[in-house]
Enzyme design. Structure first.
Site, PDB file in Angstrom:
ATOM      1  N   LYS A  47       0.838  -1.209   0.000  1.00 44.87           N
ATOM      2  CA  LYS A  47       0.000   0.000   0.000  1.00 44.87           C
ATOM      3  C   LYS A  47       0.871   1.257   0.000  1.00 44.87           C
ATOM      4  O   LYS A  47       2.065   1.198   0.305  1.00 44.87           O
ATOM      5  CB  LYS A  47      -0.930  -0.018   1.214  1.00 44.87           C
ATOM      6  CG  LYS A  47      -0.212  -0.036   2.548  1.00 44.87           C
ATOM      7  CD  LYS A  47      -1.185  -0.322   3.689  1.00 44.87           C
ATOM      8  CE  LYS A  47      -0.460  -0.351   5.014  1.00 44.87           C
ATOM      9  NZ  LYS A  47      -1.353  -0.774   6.111  1.00 44.87           N
ATOM     10  N   TYR A 275      13.211  31.756   4.404  1.00 48.88           N
ATOM     11  CA  TYR A 275      11.928  32.376   4.778  1.00 48.88           C
ATOM     12  C   TYR A 275      11.823  32.555   6.289  1.00 48.88           C
ATOM     13  O   TYR A 275      12.195  31.661   7.050  1.00 48.88           O
ATOM     14  CB  TYR A 275      10.757  31.483   4.345  1.00 48.88           C
ATOM     15  CG  TYR A 275      10.542  31.364   2.863  1.00 48.88           C
ATOM     16  CD1 TYR A 275      10.290  32.490   2.068  1.00 48.88           C
ATOM     17  CD2 TYR A 275      10.552  30.112   2.254  1.00 48.88           C
ATOM     18  CE1 TYR A 275      10.058  32.367   0.711  1.00 48.88           C
ATOM     19  CE2 TYR A 275      10.326  29.974   0.895  1.00 48.88           C
ATOM     20  CZ  TYR A 275      10.078  31.105   0.125  1.00 48.88           C
ATOM     21  OH  TYR A 275       9.856  30.975  -1.212  1.00 48.88           O
TER      22      TYR A 275
HETATM   23  C1  LIG Z   1      -0.573  -1.631   6.839  1.00 46.79           C
HETATM   24  C2  LIG Z   1      -1.064  -2.959   7.260  1.00 46.79           C
HETATM   25  C3  LIG Z   1      -0.156  -3.995   7.502  1.00 46.79           C
HETATM   26  C4  LIG Z   1       1.350  -3.801   7.530  1.00 46.79           C
HETATM   27  O1  LIG Z   1       1.704  -3.070   8.694  1.00 46.79           O
HETATM   28  P1  LIG Z   1       3.249  -2.875   9.110  1.00 46.79           P
HETATM   29  O2  LIG Z   1       3.192  -2.326  10.484  1.00 46.79           O
HETATM   30  O3  LIG Z   1       3.829  -1.914   8.130  1.00 46.79           O
HETATM   31  O4  LIG Z   1       3.874  -4.210   9.024  1.00 46.79           O
HETATM   32  C5  LIG Z   1      -0.675  -5.259   7.757  1.00 46.79           C
HETATM   33  N1  LIG Z   1      -2.022  -5.463   7.795  1.00 46.79           N
HETATM   34  C6  LIG Z   1      -2.908  -4.482   7.590  1.00 46.79           C
HETATM   35  C7  LIG Z   1      -4.378  -4.779   7.654  1.00 46.79           C
HETATM   36  C8  LIG Z   1      -2.469  -3.196   7.329  1.00 46.79           C
HETATM   37  O5  LIG Z   1      -3.351  -2.215   7.140  1.00 46.79           O
END
Ligand SMILES: *Cc1c(COP(=O)(O)O)cnc(C)c1O
Length: 392
Positions: A47, A275
């Site tokens: 993701k 800035y």
């Molecule tokens: C993002 C996510 C993961 C991975 O999480 P990490 O802490 O990066 O390992 C796993 N399962 C779900 C449902 C997630 O949303």
């Protein structure tokens, strides 16, 4: 280089800011996680542009080494992967809406059924389209995000048993605190999950083939939670989920963030930099300008806090970080136009980590990684394991 501009520019004519992603390190991290979880499958989580590493390139690489499953958050992420020719199974973990279901079915994306009503919508759509749905059931054991509450899980399991058009391939939950030093809440969540799954024993039914709950924190700290599959996100990319989490798997970051000096000058005492004029020196100093800024995801919150590496030495970022540029105080040392600047990564014996950057910006490494803007080109290299001997 990915993102070739349409006008013909060679790599060394473009802005020098880029991230370098070592695919060999990603493979090593994947293998270290697999070795740690034994017979459980490893589902890389892709993701948010593969935690900033570039969705397609990372998926193509991981598919080439034979990973069994991918996890993404949104339908669109799954569709991008399918459109690019990725054939590995893909679980979309986020909540779904009724009108999205046909796209899941037509693109062989695995759905998350997070309520009895949504499972019903999946069944109806699959019947209408004469397609089979691949489904994972989602149980909420203590996150209060999506999923049927563990104390009502039997209602979802009952409905799943009656499905005619869906293959119930998996059942899962998600930890809220598996990366903490105190694992009592994570243990409670795991216990609720296993208790809910007793439904299948009591009915003398086979449970779904893939039971999974472990994110990076669960992989590191809760071996009893590995079950049939684990879902590493940040750990796969070589970053630990928290400072407290036990480092039971050895991984290293696959990504480093680099730029070059584009301007050198001497700044007189009492002449403020950038800035808001938030920084000035009492002495004459040498200052270099680096072409990276908050428009690339190098957060403005890092102003007057962050450090960078030039020639293996740490130097402070001074004044406010601009959208496209920042200034670095090199004291009375030398740096020339074109010299390499490391924002995250190693130079000589020094390393700047995602943890440091996150601390300076008052956030977590996850947010630093996922905010590296698409304007920053991703350069993929296939280095073997970097050697461990340090030149002194
Ligand atoms: C993002 C996510 C993961 C991975 O999480 P990490 O802490 O990066 O390992 C796993 N399962 C779900 C449902 C997630 O949303």
């Amino acid at each position: 280089m990915i993102n070739q501009p349409t006008i013909s520019l060679t790599a060394d004519m473009t802005r020098p800011t880029h991230v370098e992603i070592n695919l060999g390190q990603l493979t090593a991290n994947y293998q270290a996680i697999q070795a740690h979880v034994g017979r459980a499958l490893v589902m890389p989580i892709l993701k948010a542009n593969a935690y900033g590493h570039g969705l397609l390139a990372i998926a193509q690489h991981l598919e080439s080494i034979g990973v069994p499953y991918f996890g993404v958050a949104y339908l669109e992420e799954g569709l991008l992967l399918r459109q690019a020719g990725i054939r590995t199974p893909i679980l979309v973990m986020g909540g779904i809406l009724d009108n999205q279901i046909p796209l899941f079915l037509q693109n062989d994306l695995t759905l998350t059924a997070s309520s009895v009503e949504k499972l019903g919508q999946i069944e109806t759509a699959a019947a209408q389209l004469h397609l089979r749905a691949k489904v994972h059931l989602k149980i909420d054991t203590g996150m209060e995000r999506i999923g049927v509450h563990y104390y009502n899980a039997h209602e979802l399991f009952e409905a799943a048993v009656a499905c005619q058009h869906s293959d119930i391939e998996g059942v899962y939950s998600h930890f809220a605190n598996a990366d903490a030093a105190d694992l009592s809440h994570a243990e409670l969540q795991l216990d609720r999950f296993m208790t809910a799954l007793r439904f299948y024993d009591e009915r003398e039914l086979e449970p779904p083939r893939l039971r999974h709950i472990a994110n990076s924190g669960g992989i590191l700290q809760l071996p009893q939670a590995h079950l049939d599959m684990v879902r590493p996100g940040i750990l796969l990319y070589g970053v630990y989920p928290s400072a407290e989490a036990e480092r039971t798997v050895a991984v290293r970051p696959a990504l480093s963030w680099k730029s070059r000096v584009v301007y050198f000058k001497v700044v007189q005492p009492g002449h403020p930099v950038s800035y808001g004029s938030t920084w000035q020196s009492a002495e004459m100093v040498r200052v270099v300008t680096v072409p990276v800024g908050y428009g690339d995801g190098y957060f403005r919150a890092l102003s007057n806090k962050a450090q960078v590496l030039i020639h293996g030495r740490r130097y402070p970022v001074i004044g406010r970080i601009c959208m496209d540029q920042l200034m670095v105080n090199i004291g009375w040392e030398s740096a020339y136009n074109g010299d390499e600047v490391i924002l995250v990564g190693q130079s000589g014996a020094e390393t700047i980590t995602f943890e440091e950057l996150a601390e300076w910006a008052n956030t977590i490494p996850y947010e630093i990684l996922t905010n590296i803007n698409t304007r920053v080109p991703r350069v993929y290299v296939l280095k073997s394991q970097p050697s461990m001997n340090n030149e002194q």
